[in-house]
Design a protein around this motif. Sequence first.
Motif, PDB file in Angstrom:
ATOM      1  N   TYR A   1       2.108   0.140  -8.085  1.00  0.00           N
ATOM      2  CA  TYR A   1       3.232   0.354  -7.167  1.00  0.00           C
ATOM      3  C   TYR A   1       4.155   1.436  -7.696  1.00  0.00           C
ATOM      4  CZ  TYR A   1       1.462  -4.284  -6.123  1.00  0.00           C
ATOM      5  OH  TYR A   1       0.630  -5.337  -5.860  1.00  0.00           O
ATOM      6  N   PRO A   2       4.522   2.408  -6.855  1.00  0.00           N
ATOM      7  CA  PRO A   2       5.475   3.426  -7.307  1.00  0.00           C
ATOM      8  C   PRO A   2       6.843   2.824  -7.557  1.00  0.00           C
ATOM      9  CG  PRO A   2       4.998   3.687  -4.957  1.00  0.00           C
ATOM     10  CD  PRO A   2       4.068   2.637  -5.472  1.00  0.00           C
ATOM     11  N   LEU A   3       7.478   3.301  -8.596  1.00  0.00           N
ATOM     12  CA  LEU A   3       8.743   2.748  -9.063  1.00  0.00           C
ATOM     13  C   LEU A   3       9.861   3.764  -8.863  1.00  0.00           C
ATOM     14  CD1 LEU A   3      10.243   0.517 -10.771  1.00  0.00           C
ATOM     15  CD2 LEU A   3       9.544   1.832 -12.795  1.00  0.00           C
ATOM     16  N   GLU A   4      11.002   3.288  -8.376  1.00  0.00           N
ATOM     17  CA  GLU A   4      12.229   4.082  -8.400  1.00  0.00           C
ATOM     18  C   GLU A   4      13.301   3.229  -9.061  1.00  0.00           C
ATOM     19  OE1 GLU A   4      15.329   6.697  -5.678  1.00  0.00           O
ATOM     20  OE2 GLU A   4      13.388   6.067  -4.854  1.00  0.00           O
TER      21      GLU A   4
ATOM     22  N   GLN B   1       8.162   6.431 -21.354  1.00  0.00           N
ATOM     23  CA  GLN B   1       6.751   6.103 -21.547  1.00  0.00           C
ATOM     24  C   GLN B   1       6.367   4.845 -20.766  1.00  0.00           C
ATOM     25  OE1 GLN B   1       6.907   5.886 -25.843  1.00  0.00           O
ATOM     26  NE2 GLN B   1       6.134   7.976 -26.088  1.00  0.00           N
ATOM     27  N   LEU B   2       7.282   3.874 -20.759  1.00  0.00           N
ATOM     28  CA  LEU B   2       7.041   2.643 -20.005  1.00  0.00           C
ATOM     29  C   LEU B   2       6.901   2.938 -18.517  1.00  0.00           C
ATOM     30  CD1 LEU B   2       7.001  -0.541 -20.137  1.00  0.00           C
ATOM     31  CD2 LEU B   2       9.452  -0.421 -19.650  1.00  0.00           C
ATOM     32  N   PHE B   3       7.774   3.768 -17.970  1.00  0.00           N
ATOM     33  CA  PHE B   3       7.740   4.065 -16.543  1.00  0.00           C
ATOM     34  C   PHE B   3       6.487   4.858 -16.172  1.00  0.00           C
ATOM     35  CE2 PHE B   3      12.616   4.158 -16.937  1.00  0.00           C
ATOM     36  CZ  PHE B   3      12.648   2.781 -16.982  1.00  0.00           C
ATOM     37  N   LEU B   4       6.102   5.789 -17.016  1.00  0.00           N
ATOM     38  CA  LEU B   4       4.882   6.557 -16.742  1.00  0.00           C
ATOM     39  C   LEU B   4       3.650   5.659 -16.740  1.00  0.00           C
ATOM     40  CD1 LEU B   4       5.612   9.743 -18.889  1.00  0.00           C
ATOM     41  CD2 LEU B   4       5.550   9.596 -16.396  1.00  0.00           C
ATOM     42  N   GLN B   5       3.698   4.612 -17.542  1.00  0.00           N
ATOM     43  CA  GLN B   5       2.597   3.653 -17.582  1.00  0.00           C
ATOM     44  C   GLN B   5       2.610   2.739 -16.360  1.00  0.00           C
ATOM     45  OE1 GLN B   5       2.762   1.067 -21.001  1.00  0.00           O
ATOM     46  NE2 GLN B   5       1.393  -0.447 -20.071  1.00  0.00           N
ATOM     47  N   TYR B   6       3.793   2.259 -15.972  1.00  0.00           N
ATOM     48  CA  TYR B   6       3.894   1.258 -14.921  1.00  0.00           C
ATOM     49  C   TYR B   6       3.870   1.842 -13.515  1.00  0.00           C
ATOM     50  CZ  TYR B   6       4.590  -3.178 -17.319  1.00  0.00           C
ATOM     51  OH  TYR B   6       4.386  -4.327 -18.023  1.00  0.00           O
ATOM     52  N   SER B   7       4.589   2.947 -13.310  1.00  0.00           N
ATOM     53  CA  SER B   7       4.739   3.456 -11.956  1.00  0.00           C
ATOM     54  C   SER B   7       3.405   3.954 -11.414  1.00  0.00           C
ATOM     55  CB  SER B   7       5.768   4.584 -11.924  1.00  0.00           C
ATOM     56  OG  SER B   7       6.040   4.972 -10.594  1.00  0.00           O
TER      57      SER B   7
ATOM     58  N   SER C   1      11.634   8.245 -10.820  1.00  0.00           N
ATOM     59  CA  SER C   1      10.824   8.025  -9.622  1.00  0.00           C
ATOM     60  C   SER C   1       9.594   8.906  -9.775  1.00  0.00           C
ATOM     61  CB  SER C   1      11.596   8.381  -8.346  1.00  0.00           C
ATOM     62  OG  SER C   1      11.771   9.779  -8.251  1.00  0.00           O
ATOM     63  N   GLU C   2       8.646   8.761  -8.878  1.00  0.00           N
ATOM     64  CA  GLU C   2       7.440   9.578  -8.983  1.00  0.00           C
ATOM     65  C   GLU C   2       7.748  11.065  -8.841  1.00  0.00           C
ATOM     66  OE1 GLU C   2       4.043   9.007  -9.781  1.00  0.00           O
ATOM     67  OE2 GLU C   2       5.190   7.346 -10.647  1.00  0.00           O
ATOM     68  N   ALA C   3       8.835  11.396  -8.155  1.00  0.00           N
ATOM     69  CA  ALA C   3       9.234  12.806  -8.051  1.00  0.00           C
ATOM     70  C   ALA C   3       9.616  13.378  -9.416  1.00  0.00           C
ATOM     71  CB  ALA C   3      10.387  12.942  -7.072  1.00  0.00           C
TER      72      ALA C   3
ATOM     73  N   ARG D   1       0.800  -1.218   0.000  1.00  0.00           N
ATOM     74  CA  ARG D   1       0.000   0.000   0.000  1.00  0.00           C
ATOM     75  C   ARG D   1       0.836   1.273   0.000  1.00  0.00           C
ATOM     76  NH1 ARG D   1      -4.234  -0.855   4.790  1.00  0.00           N
ATOM     77  NH2 ARG D   1      -2.350  -1.647   5.806  1.00  0.00           N
ATOM     78  N   SER D   2       2.137   1.163   0.282  1.00  0.00           N
ATOM     79  CA  SER D   2       2.903   2.404   0.427  1.00  0.00           C
ATOM     80  C   SER D   2       4.350   2.332  -0.052  1.00  0.00           C
ATOM     81  CB  SER D   2       2.901   2.837   1.895  1.00  0.00           C
ATOM     82  OG  SER D   2       3.467   1.829   2.721  1.00  0.00           O
ATOM     83  N   SER D   3       4.905   1.145  -0.241  1.00  0.00           N
ATOM     84  CA  SER D   3       6.333   1.039  -0.541  1.00  0.00           C
ATOM     85  C   SER D   3       6.630   1.229  -2.024  1.00  0.00           C
ATOM     86  CB  SER D   3       6.865  -0.335  -0.107  1.00  0.00           C
ATOM     87  OG  SER D   3       6.785  -0.499   1.285  1.00  0.00           O
ATOM     88  N   ASP D   4       7.805   1.804  -2.293  1.00  0.00           N
ATOM     89  CA  ASP D   4       8.332   1.838  -3.650  1.00  0.00           C
ATOM     90  C   ASP D   4       8.891   0.470  -4.021  1.00  0.00           C
ATOM     91  OD1 ASP D   4       7.813   4.537  -3.713  1.00  0.00           O
ATOM     92  OD2 ASP D   4       9.897   5.146  -3.451  1.00  0.00           O
ATOM     93  N   ILE D   5       8.991   0.230  -5.312  1.00  0.00           N
ATOM     94  CA  ILE D   5       9.784  -0.884  -5.819  1.00  0.00           C
ATOM     95  C   ILE D   5      11.081  -0.290  -6.343  1.00  0.00           C
ATOM     96  CG2 ILE D   5       9.964  -2.605  -7.650  1.00  0.00           C
ATOM     97  CD1 ILE D   5       6.988  -3.158  -7.248  1.00  0.00           C
ATOM     98  N   ASP D   6      12.191  -0.700  -5.733  1.00  0.00           N
ATOM     99  CA  ASP D   6      13.499  -0.105  -6.003  1.00  0.00           C
ATOM    100  C   ASP D   6      14.308  -1.017  -6.914  1.00  0.00           C
ATOM    101  OD1 ASP D   6      13.308   2.214  -4.140  1.00  0.00           O
ATOM    102  OD2 ASP D   6      13.109   0.615  -2.657  1.00  0.00           O
ATOM    103  N   VAL D   7      14.740  -0.477  -8.051  1.00  0.00           N
ATOM    104  CA  VAL D   7      15.389  -1.287  -9.083  1.00  0.00           C
ATOM    105  C   VAL D   7      16.647  -0.596  -9.589  1.00  0.00           C
ATOM    106  CG1 VAL D   7      15.122  -2.285 -11.399  1.00  0.00           C
ATOM    107  CG2 VAL D   7      13.168  -2.258  -9.814  1.00  0.00           C
ATOM    108  N   LEU D   8      17.671  -1.391  -9.842  1.00  0.00           N
ATOM    109  CA  LEU D   8      18.838  -0.965 -10.606  1.00  0.00           C
ATOM    110  C   LEU D   8      18.923  -1.824 -11.863  1.00  0.00           C
ATOM    111  CD1 LEU D   8      21.550  -0.681  -7.786  1.00  0.00           C
ATOM    112  CD2 LEU D   8      20.220   1.183  -8.802  1.00  0.00           C
TER     113      LEU D   8
END
Length: 264
Positions: free
Chosen positions: A82-85, A72-78, A108-110, A48-55
């Motif tokens: 789940y928010p993506l970083e 475009q992919l990140f804007l679609q998925y994040s 990231s969402e920022a 409900r609140s955590s980011d998914i952190d990826v390298l």
Amino acid sequence: MVYDWNTCPKDVKDYIMDLKEGIKNVVGRDFVGFYIHGSLAMGGFNPRSSDIDVLVVVNNSMEVEKKKILAQLFLQYSNSPYPLEISFLNRVDLLDWRHPCPFELHYSEAWRKRFENDLSNGSNLCINENKNTDIDLAAHITITHHRGLCIEGEPIDKVFPPIPKAHYISSIVADYRDCLKNITEDPIYCSLNIIRVYWYLSEGVISSKLEAGNWGKGKLQERLRSTVSKAVDNYTGQENHDFNEEELVSLRNYLLERVEEILN
């Protein structure tokens, strides 16, 4: 309820595997590996609140057109759900380590508005061929070494260099100083992160925010433990406590005094 990679719901894993395949389709032969760090790797992931952190590591510099497709992919998925970083790193920069570490692309969402503006306006303020640096990457890579997961690609110890302790401390202290300023605006993240920094500096333990909170409930002064317990409860979704400014400032000042004593 919080999870790690082995215990998380199937839809979380499906989300990540679909994201990975989407990235591989764009990156192609330059793909080296896809790695998870952060809460999902360390057992503190709250859906409900955590980011998914990826390298993601690639073999060559990325073309702007590929970056736009990834944007475009990140804007679609994040945030769906789940928010993506995520940061893309060039293997050459990892072989020739320097701090702060350069990156090819970061999302990231920022950064959402900046990505949307570049794609809609045809501008290149954010999505361009420039190579920027991120002080946080020393911490992300250190955590990847200690607790991270290789989802696909070459093993972590073959891809990422060992990070000097001084660089790791520089990275976490930069985040710590932001948290000192923002604790009343973002009490859960900032409280737990300041404790995490203090635990590392005092005992050398690399931990998740949740682990640090649980440690703080038993180790910090008794007058502060209820505040830490509320932060842990809110982080895990067990409760939804309110905080008052006085208790947050008290926790901040207690930790500030001890961290600065260690640093100095």
